[in-house]
Each structure stands twice: as structure tokens, then as C-alpha cells.
Motif scaffolding. Structure first.
Motif, short mmCIF file in Angstrom:
data_model
loop_
_atom_site.label_atom_id
_atom_site.label_comp_id
_atom_site.label_asym_id
_atom_site.label_seq_id
_atom_site.Cartn_x
_atom_site.Cartn_y
_atom_site.Cartn_z
N PHE A 1 -10.43 -6.11 -4.53
CA PHE A 1 -11.12 -7.38 -4.39
C PHE A 1 -11.50 -7.64 -2.93
O PHE A 1 -12.60 -8.02 -2.60
N VAL A 2 -10.54 -7.42 -2.02
CA VAL A 2 -10.78 -7.70 -0.61
C VAL A 2 -11.88 -6.81 -0.06
O VAL A 2 -12.80 -7.23 0.63
N VAL A 3 -11.79 -5.50 -0.37
CA VAL A 3 -12.80 -4.55 0.11
C VAL A 3 -14.18 -4.92 -0.42
O VAL A 3 -15.17 -4.94 0.32
N SER A 4 -14.25 -5.25 -1.73
CA SER A 4 -15.54 -5.59 -2.32
C SER A 4 -16.09 -6.88 -1.74
O SER A 4 -17.27 -7.04 -1.54
N ALA A 5 -15.19 -7.84 -1.50
CA ALA A 5 -15.62 -9.13 -0.98
C ALA A 5 -16.27 -8.96 0.38
O ALA A 5 -17.21 -9.67 0.74
N PRO B 1 -8.72 -2.44 -16.59
CA PRO B 1 -8.91 -1.02 -16.27
C PRO B 1 -10.19 -0.74 -15.50
O PRO B 1 -10.23 0.16 -14.66
N LEU B 2 -11.26 -1.50 -15.79
CA LEU B 2 -12.51 -1.33 -15.06
C LEU B 2 -12.30 -1.61 -13.57
O LEU B 2 -12.72 -0.84 -12.71
N ILE B 3 -11.63 -2.73 -13.29
CA ILE B 3 -11.44 -3.13 -11.89
C ILE B 3 -10.52 -2.16 -11.18
O ILE B 3 -10.75 -1.78 -10.03
N PRO C 1 -17.50 -5.74 -12.37
CA PRO C 1 -18.73 -6.36 -12.87
C PRO C 1 -19.07 -7.58 -12.04
O PRO C 1 -18.18 -8.25 -11.49
N ASP C 2 -20.35 -7.90 -11.94
CA ASP C 2 -20.77 -9.06 -11.15
C ASP C 2 -20.59 -10.36 -11.90
O ASP C 2 -20.25 -11.39 -11.30
N LEU C 3 -20.80 -10.32 -13.22
CA LEU C 3 -20.75 -11.52 -14.05
C LEU C 3 -19.81 -11.30 -15.23
O LEU C 3 -19.76 -10.20 -15.80
N ILE C 4 -19.09 -12.34 -15.60
CA ILE C 4 -18.25 -12.31 -16.79
C ILE C 4 -18.79 -13.36 -17.75
O ILE C 4 -18.90 -14.54 -17.41
N GLY D 1 -14.59 -10.85 -5.86
CA GLY D 1 -14.70 -9.50 -5.32
C GLY D 1 -15.98 -8.80 -5.68
O GLY D 1 -16.19 -7.66 -5.26
N GLY D 2 -16.86 -9.45 -6.45
CA GLY D 2 -18.14 -8.84 -6.79
C GLY D 2 -19.00 -8.66 -5.54
O GLY D 2 -18.94 -9.47 -4.60
N GLN D 3 -19.82 -7.65 -5.55
CA GLN D 3 -20.57 -7.29 -4.35
C GLN D 3 -21.74 -8.23 -4.06
O GLN D 3 -22.10 -8.45 -2.91
N TYR D 4 -22.32 -8.82 -5.13
CA TYR D 4 -23.54 -9.60 -4.95
C TYR D 4 -23.34 -11.03 -5.46
O TYR D 4 -24.04 -11.50 -6.35
N GLN D 5 -22.42 -11.74 -4.87
CA GLN D 5 -22.09 -13.07 -5.37
C GLN D 5 -23.23 -14.07 -5.17
O GLN D 5 -23.49 -14.89 -6.04
N ASP D 6 -23.91 -14.01 -4.03
CA ASP D 6 -25.03 -14.94 -3.79
C ASP D 6 -26.15 -14.72 -4.80
O ASP D 6 -26.66 -15.68 -5.40
#
Length: 437
Positions: A5-9, A91-93, A99-102, A323-328
Motif C-alpha cells: 500500500f505504501v509503495v503504491s501510494a 490474494p490479488l493485493i 485494483p483501482d476501484l472496488i 494504495g491504488g496508483q491512480y486515485q485522482d
């Protein structure tokens, strides 16, 4: 997982920096933050959606609803992850795929798993006009998700009617809101064996009946089972009447609606209580395959004191993954799903819009061939009820309500004993979970 999460954030995408809604009459007119992001962001990105908690969202729906969004943001492509229904997200994470959206999922459970991004900074940056939403949607989202999910559609419950069975036994169609006792009376006349076929009038879920009275399974004050009170007793007394119909319980078999395809595959269930989003799509697919079924909608029933309401509101919603890469970019996409253009597509394609615009209800299902000629107005004759506060443990102990119904139907246990047994099992599990107060 936290490391991921931290790395992706740290790799999150950027967006506009001006708070939406701020104005200066003396300043020149400038582009909104959303427009600035569209103009300046050139990198092509892909936003992925993970379906969580058994909600329905098809590739066809994604193509339909997100088409205007991708037109507005041509550098963004939306993809529904090809994950088997019901697979967990962890398991995905763990494997590094965030994933960007849930889509879907109970907020309390998602928060407990630390999967939800805080939307407050994104709302401040890009704006969020909840005044356009139905008041019951605003209440449900703010109460159940602390505002950290965005609404998409309302999944209304309804009664599906197999008109052939009603015609076979000369039973009038249902176009008025009725009590559960009245419905069970109708069901008793339609539960019979003829020509080697056992017809069943209706099947009822104890949790759906309980939701019609906004009942808690876990007491929000004590943190213990709340299933032995007068209201839950009323629910199970109603089930007792259903199970007493001759031919309803057949040996160990007392469930007749525990398969999604039971209404259109077996075609021996006269009334089916289900939600719009789960059945309209399959019925349209069958029509396209040449399979016809003579069916219609009836208004959702309830107990006498709650007549005119259905069950607690079920708002299908999206969250942005922590932690998603494209939150904006993900937030801008979700906000665009609330545009009138997209919400009109939502309504015309068989989902109920979250916008406070009665005109959209008049267009409900207009682009779905299988809904042509159906009594659409029956869908809206019972209003959804206000949402109860969610308990993160409720999904883990709901099975004991089903077990109590089985005790009642096939084991000859009386209502009070069945509910006391369920309460004991619930409290034991809650104690193990360390959540009792």
C-alpha cells in the motif's frame, strides 16, 4: 500488504490543485480542475474494477456506463477484472495487483481490511455535489461509509411474477401493495402439484423479512444477538405460516429460491422476491437467446405497520482502493458516473438512478427489450427503508438466522427455541471474535 500500500501510494497519479466550486467574479474564467486534468494529463492509463461481495456488474454494463466517461477522459480506459465471482481481494493485493476501484462490498468489512481510500481530500480537490442525489442515497452513503464510497445505482427489491402459473390457477395478478400475510394467502393457493410438477407460491428469506422492519441481528448497544425480541418473533411466525402450506416443505427440502436461475430455469415458482440488478440482465440475455417467459413485476410487500416500504436501501457503490496508483483519476471517473448523461444510461438500462430526478424513473428500462410491456410502475410503489448502522461482524453470523429457519421448517422446532438457539450461536461467535461489549 501494508508495504505494498505504501509503495503504491507513493506512485499515485496527480490531478488539479484548485478546490471545485471556488469563484472570483473579478478573475478571468478558468477551466475546472477536472477540465485541467483532462487537458494536461497525456499518459494513457487503465483503471481496473474489482467486484466485491457478490454484486452484479457485467462487461456489457461497464462498456455502456463508462463510454461517456472514456469520451470525456480519452486517456483513461476502464477494465473489469476477470476474477471468478466471490473470489477474495486479498490474494490479488498480496501478489502486487491492486485494483483501482472496488464495486460493492460492505464498508465495515472493507474498512476492517484497510482497503478504503479516504475520499475527503479528493472531494475537496475536485468537488462533490450531493444536493443532486436522492436524500435517502445521501443518508445511506454518509451513514454506512463515512462518505468514503460514491453511489452508482439503487438496487431495488421487487416481486417477480410468473404469470403463466397465476393464469393456470386463475389467480389475479398483483398490482397493489400487499402485506406478507396476504401474499402467503396467495402463495397457499398457488402451491400445488399438477401434471407431475410441484408448483410453489413463494419462498421467503428471514433476513429479507427482517430488513423490511429494519431489524438488527447484533444489538448496536450491547454488541450481542438481538434476534429474540418481539419483531424477530413476528418474522419467524410469518415463516411458520409459509412452511405450514401443504406441499411447501418436501422432506429435507424447504428452500425453493436458493438458486439465481430458479425463476426462469425451473419455472415452477409463482412469486420470486429478488432485486432488479440480479435478474433483469439474465432475463434480457434469455430473450436474446430466444427463451421466453411470461412474467411481470408486482409491488414489494411488507408487514402491516411498514406497508409502502420494502427493505433497507441497497445502494450499489464504488470505493477507491487504498494504495491504488491512480486515485485522482479514479475519483474523477466516479464523479462523472453521477452526471445526468451517465445516470440516464443507468436508468434506461435497468438500474435505478441515484439522482433526485423523477424524470429518470419514467425512462427506467427504456433500452431493455425484455422490459417492454412490463408494469414498471409496480417497481416504485414501495420505497426503500433507511439503512441501519452496519456491524462488521454481521455477515459472519447471519448464517445462524438461516439455520433457525431450517430448524423451524424441517426439524419441528418451535419459533422461540429456534431463535434462542440462534442467539446462543451468535453470541458464542461474537465472543470468539472479541467484539462483544
Amino acid at each position: 500488504m501494508l508495504t505494498l500500500f505504501v509503495v503504491s501510494a507513493c506512485a499515485s497519479g496527480t490531478g488539479g490543485k484548485t478546490a471545485a466550486g471556488s469563484t472570483n467574479e473579478d478573475a478571468p474564467v478558468s477551466a475546472s480542475p477536472t477540465e485541467k486534468a483532462t487537458e494536461t494529463t497525456q499518459e494513457e492509463i487503465e483503471l481496473t474494477i474489482f467486484k466485491y461481495g457478490g454484486v452484479t456488474l457485467t462487461n456489457t454494463e461497464v462498456e455502456t456506463y463508462f463510454k461517456p466517461v472514456e469520451k470525456k477522459f480519452p486517456h483513461i480506459k476502464i477494465k473489469l477484472l476477470d476474477i471468478p465471482e466471490g473470489d477474495p481481494i486479498e490474494p490479488l493485493i498480496t501478489a502486487g495487483t491492486i485494483p483501482d476501484l472496488i464495486f460493492g462490498g460492505g464498508y465495515a468489512e472493507l474498512k476492517e481490511k484497510d482497503l478504503i481510500a479516504d475520499l475527503a481530500p479528493l472531494k475537496e480537490k475536485y468537488g462533490y455535489d450531493e444536493s443532486r442525489l436522492k436524500p435517502e442515497v445521501v443518508s445511506a452513503i454518509n451513514q454506512s461509509s463515512e462518505g468514503n464510497q460514491l453511489p452508482f445505482s439503487i438496487n431495488l427489491p421487487v416481486l417477480y411474477v410468473n404469470k403463466d402459473i397465476f393464469d393456470r390457477f386463475n389467480e389475479p395478478y398483483i398490482n397493489e401493495v400487499k402485506t406478507w400475510d396476504e401474499i402467503i394467502g396467495i402463495a397457499s393457493r398457488l402451491t400445488r402439484s399438477e401434471g407431475g410438477v410441484q408448483y410453489v407460491g413463494i419462498d421467503l428469506s428471514p433476513t429479507r423479512l427482517g430488513s423490511g422492519l429494519s431489524l438488527d441481528i447484533i444489538d448496536p448497544v450491547t454488541g450481542q444477538a438481538a434476534v429474540t425480541d418481539e419483531q424477530w418473533t413476528k418474522v419467524f411466525k410469518t415463516l411458520e405460516k409459509l412452511y405450514a402450506i401443504p406441499g411447501f416443505v418436501q422432506g429435507e427440502d424447504y428452500r425453493h429460491d436458493d438458486k439465481d436461475d430458479v425463476f426462469y430455469a425451473d419455472q415452477n415458482l409463482a412469486l420470486y422476491t429478488h432485486n432488479l440488478a440480479q435478474l433483469v440482465g439474465p432475463l434480457e440475455e434469455l430473450r436474446q437467446q430466444g427463451v421466453t417467459l411470461n412474467w411481470d413485476f408486482a409491488p414489494h410487500p411488507n408487514f402491516e405497520e411498514a406497508l409502502g416500504t420494502s427493505v433497507e436501501i441497497n445502494v450499489h457503490r464504488f470505493a477507491i482502493t487504498k494504495g491504488g496508483q491512480y486515485q485522482d483519476e479514479a475519483y474523477q471517473v466516479l464523479n462523472e458516473l453521477l452526471s445526468e448523461e451517465v445516470q440516464r444510461l443507468v436508468s434506461r438500462n435497468g438500474r435505478v438512478s441515484v439522482l433526485n430526478n423523477p424524470e429518470l424513473e419514467l425512462e427506467y428500462g427504456a433500452d431493455i427489450e425484455v422490459l417492454k410491456g412490463k408494469t414498471i410502475e409496480n417497481i416504485f410503489k414501495a420505497d426503500p427503508r433507511e439503512l441501519n448502522a452496519e456491524n462488521a461482524n454481521e455477515r459472519k453470523i447471519t448464517k445462524y438466522i438461516g439455520e433457525a429457519a431450517a430448524d423451524l421448517a424441517i426439524r419441528g422446532v418451535d419459533v422461540n427455541t429456534a431463535l434462542r438457539t440462534a442467539a446462543d450461536k451468535i453470541n458464542k461467535d461474537l465472543e470468539t471474535l472479541g467484539k462483544t461489549k
